[in-house]
Scaffold this motif. Structure first.
Motif, PDB file in Angstrom:
ATOM      1  N   GLU A 181      45.111  30.368  19.229  1.00 23.27           N
ATOM      2  CA  GLU A 181      44.380  31.634  19.009  1.00 23.27           C
ATOM      3  C   GLU A 181      45.434  32.614  18.528  1.00 23.27           C
ATOM      4  OE1 GLU A 181      43.683  35.249  18.970  1.00 23.27           O
ATOM      5  OE2 GLU A 181      44.535  34.915  20.978  1.00 23.27           O
TER       6      GLU A 181
ATOM      7  N   SER B 213      45.166  37.837  18.455  1.00 23.33           N
ATOM      8  CA  SER B 213      45.153  38.849  19.514  1.00 23.33           C
ATOM      9  C   SER B 213      46.470  39.615  19.616  1.00 23.33           C
ATOM     10  CB  SER B 213      44.848  38.187  20.863  1.00 23.33           C
ATOM     11  OG  SER B 213      45.807  37.189  21.143  1.00 23.33           O
TER      12      SER B 213
ATOM     13  N   GLU C  68      43.003  41.913  26.489  1.00 21.37           N
ATOM     14  CA  GLU C  68      41.566  41.853  26.253  1.00 21.37           C
ATOM     15  C   GLU C  68      41.244  41.019  25.018  1.00 21.37           C
ATOM     16  OE1 GLU C  68      37.792  44.922  25.664  1.00 21.37           O
ATOM     17  OE2 GLU C  68      39.595  45.551  26.742  1.00 21.37           O
ATOM     18  N   GLU C  69      42.034  41.182  23.967  1.00 19.97           N
ATOM     19  CA  GLU C  69      41.819  40.373  22.764  1.00 19.97           C
ATOM     20  C   GLU C  69      42.178  38.915  23.007  1.00 19.97           C
ATOM     21  OE1 GLU C  69      43.961  42.152  19.561  1.00 19.97           O
ATOM     22  OE2 GLU C  69      42.529  43.786  19.280  1.00 19.97           O
TER      23      GLU C  69
ATOM     24  N   THR D 218      39.098  37.618  24.765  1.00 15.04           N
ATOM     25  CA  THR D 218      37.897  37.653  23.924  1.00 15.04           C
ATOM     26  C   THR D 218      37.952  36.588  22.830  1.00 15.04           C
ATOM     27  OG1 THR D 218      37.620  40.024  24.332  1.00 15.04           O
ATOM     28  CG2 THR D 218      36.496  39.099  22.412  1.00 15.04           C
ATOM     29  N   PHE D 219      39.058  36.513  22.134  1.00 15.54           N
ATOM     30  CA  PHE D 219      39.186  35.548  21.040  1.00 15.54           C
ATOM     31  C   PHE D 219      39.277  34.114  21.571  1.00 15.54           C
ATOM     32  CE2 PHE D 219      41.370  39.153  18.496  1.00 15.54           C
ATOM     33  CZ  PHE D 219      40.135  39.699  18.194  1.00 15.54           C
TER      34      PHE D 219
ATOM     35  N   GLN E 253      37.830  33.096  24.271  1.00 14.74           N
ATOM     36  CA  GLN E 253      36.463  32.765  24.675  1.00 14.74           C
ATOM     37  C   GLN E 253      35.640  32.295  23.479  1.00 14.74           C
ATOM     38  OE1 GLN E 253      33.880  36.022  25.750  1.00 14.74           O
ATOM     39  NE2 GLN E 253      32.993  34.853  27.427  1.00 14.74           N
ATOM     40  N   ALA E 254      35.831  32.927  22.325  1.00 15.64           N
ATOM     41  CA  ALA E 254      35.107  32.513  21.121  1.00 15.64           C
ATOM     42  C   ALA E 254      35.464  31.071  20.746  1.00 15.64           C
ATOM     43  CB  ALA E 254      35.430  33.458  19.972  1.00 15.64           C
TER      44      ALA E 254
ATOM     45  N   THR F   8      40.181  41.929  33.702  1.00 15.95           N
ATOM     46  CA  THR F   8      39.840  41.977  32.280  1.00 15.95           C
ATOM     47  C   THR F   8      38.931  40.813  31.909  1.00 15.95           C
ATOM     48  OG1 THR F   8      41.978  43.003  31.814  1.00 15.95           O
ATOM     49  CG2 THR F   8      40.785  42.082  29.943  1.00 15.95           C
TER      50      THR F   8
ATOM     51  N   ARG G  58      35.496  41.557  32.910  1.00 18.33           N
ATOM     52  CA  ARG G  58      34.881  42.592  32.073  1.00 18.33           C
ATOM     53  C   ARG G  58      34.395  42.046  30.740  1.00 18.33           C
ATOM     54  NH1 ARG G  58      38.891  45.789  32.002  1.00 18.33           N
ATOM     55  NH2 ARG G  58      39.609  45.611  29.852  1.00 18.33           N
ATOM     56  N   VAL G  59      35.129  41.102  30.158  1.00 18.41           N
ATOM     57  CA  VAL G  59      34.732  40.565  28.850  1.00 18.41           C
ATOM     58  C   VAL G  59      33.865  39.320  28.978  1.00 18.41           C
ATOM     59  CG1 VAL G  59      36.787  41.514  27.761  1.00 18.41           C
ATOM     60  CG2 VAL G  59      36.825  39.149  28.571  1.00 18.41           C
TER      61      VAL G  59
ATOM     62  N   VAL H 196      34.516  36.270  30.577  1.00 21.51           N
ATOM     63  CA  VAL H 196      35.136  34.943  30.591  1.00 21.51           C
ATOM     64  C   VAL H 196      34.973  34.335  31.982  1.00 21.51           C
ATOM     65  CG1 VAL H 196      37.274  33.642  30.347  1.00 21.51           C
ATOM     66  CG2 VAL H 196      36.797  35.552  28.815  1.00 21.51           C
TER      67      VAL H 196
END
Length: 341
Positions: free
Chosen positions: A236, A239, A243-244, A247-248, A250-251, A277, A280-281, A283
């Motif tokens: 990945e 990021s 948080e990134e 998030t990334f 997780q994608a 975190t 919050r996102v 995961v």
């Protein structure tokens, strides 16, 4: 026994919070309030049974707290000097030194208020002590629950292991801090593999302005060079923040296996904030911490705490305003009288 009802209610709130989601900061606060209310109830009960003894105990607690502040200030000052010597004079490396100096200033303010018998100084010092007490309470809650969190094993199973990046040396070399995370990631991957799973290890980190390649690429190379299967690594590489990272990552996980679980690996001082975190996102994962150099840990933990205070800045700003206005009101009202200082 009614004295212990607030403590019992907070304990119930803590247990319910942990069962619902152990990645909540409110769990830490409930745990701290449980202890505080229990201690207050015990002192009140002791005061009712033995009035003289309760006063001595309260005085002993105050003296212990004062000594602890002095010792803590000295430790933080020493650690700050070590951080500057080993890591350089960046703002992040001056955190423990700054907190140590702040404690010294607070003690000096209290002494000045007592010696000079100044009502204004007394109000300022009292307000500062209340604010320091609030911050200290939150920090202790954060510190102990963060340690407890890493011993919880609710979600330590998963289809993926996600290792968070932390910057490169010279723009291309994995530093010891990141190497520790990668080695912990390998251990978690081995642990999951022993349970019959074949998890994918996601290395997460984009390219900074001073880096020659994305962190994830350097992380993947580090693992492959040490015998980790290249076909089990996903990069990945977009990021730039935690948080990134999540998030990334997780994608990537959703494209391979929707509704998957994961084990997230970071440094031990960063684990609980990363868990908050992750919650919050959205995961679904438990965060584990890799070892950190002992001299680096105090300053890093303080930075993590400051980041959480900033994240909940509205609530903390409201409490700060209430305390400041209360101090201003007491000063305007003429309290404390000069003869009581």
């Amino acid at each position: 026994m009614l004295l212990y009802v607030p403590s019992a209610l907070c304990l119930v709130g803590f247990c319910v919070g942990v069962v619902r989601d152990h990645r909540r900061l409110s769990n830490a606060v409930f745990l701290g309030l449980t202890v505080v209310f229990a201690v207050v109830a015990a002192l009140l009960q002791l005061g009712s049974a033995k009035p003289g003894l309760s006063g001595d105990v309260a005085f002993g607690l105050l003296v212990t707290a004062a000594v602890a502040v002095v010792v803590l200030a000295g430790f933080l000052l020493a650690n700050g000097v070590t951080m500057v010597r080993k890591e350089g004079r960046s703002l992040a490396n001056l955190v423990s030194l700054g907190v140590g100096l702040a404690l010294i200033v607070l003690l000096a303010l209290l002494v000045a208020a007592l010696v000079l018998h100044s009502r204004t100084l007394a109000v300022i010092a009292g307000t500062a002590v209340v604010l320091a007490g609030y911050v200290a309470f939150l920090f202790v809650c954060f510190l102990f629950y963060a340690a407890l969190y890493q011993r919880l094993v609710f979600w330590r199973r998963g289809d993926f292991v996600v290792v968070l990046g932390s910057g490169l040396i010279g723009g291309s070399t994995v530093p010891p801090l990141l190497a520790s995370r990668l080695e912990k990631g390998r251990k978690e991957h081995t642990r999951l593999s022993r349970r019959g799973r074949r998890p994918v290890l996601i290395v997460s980190g984009g390219q900074g302005p001073d880096e020659e390649l994305p962190e994830s690429h350097a992380m993947a190379s580090y693992l492959v060079e040490r015998g980790f299967p290249a076909d089990l690594i996903e990069r990945e590489d977009r990021s730039t923040t935690t948080e990134e990272n999540l998030t990334f990552s997780q994608a990537l996980m959703h494209t391979k296996k929707p509704a998957s679980r994961c084990v997230i690996v970071t440094s031990n001082y960063h684990a609980f904030r990363a868990a908050i975190t992750a919650r919050r996102v959205g995961v679904r994962g438990h965060v584990v911490g890799a070892p950190t150099a002992s001299y680096f840990w105090p300053s890093a933990v303080i930075r993590e705490f400051i980041a959480l205070v900033v994240h909940y800045r509205r609530l903390n700003a409201a409490i700060l305003l209430v305390v400041l206005l209360s101090g201003l009101f007491l000063w305007w009202w003429g309290w404390p009288p000069t003869n009581h200082i």
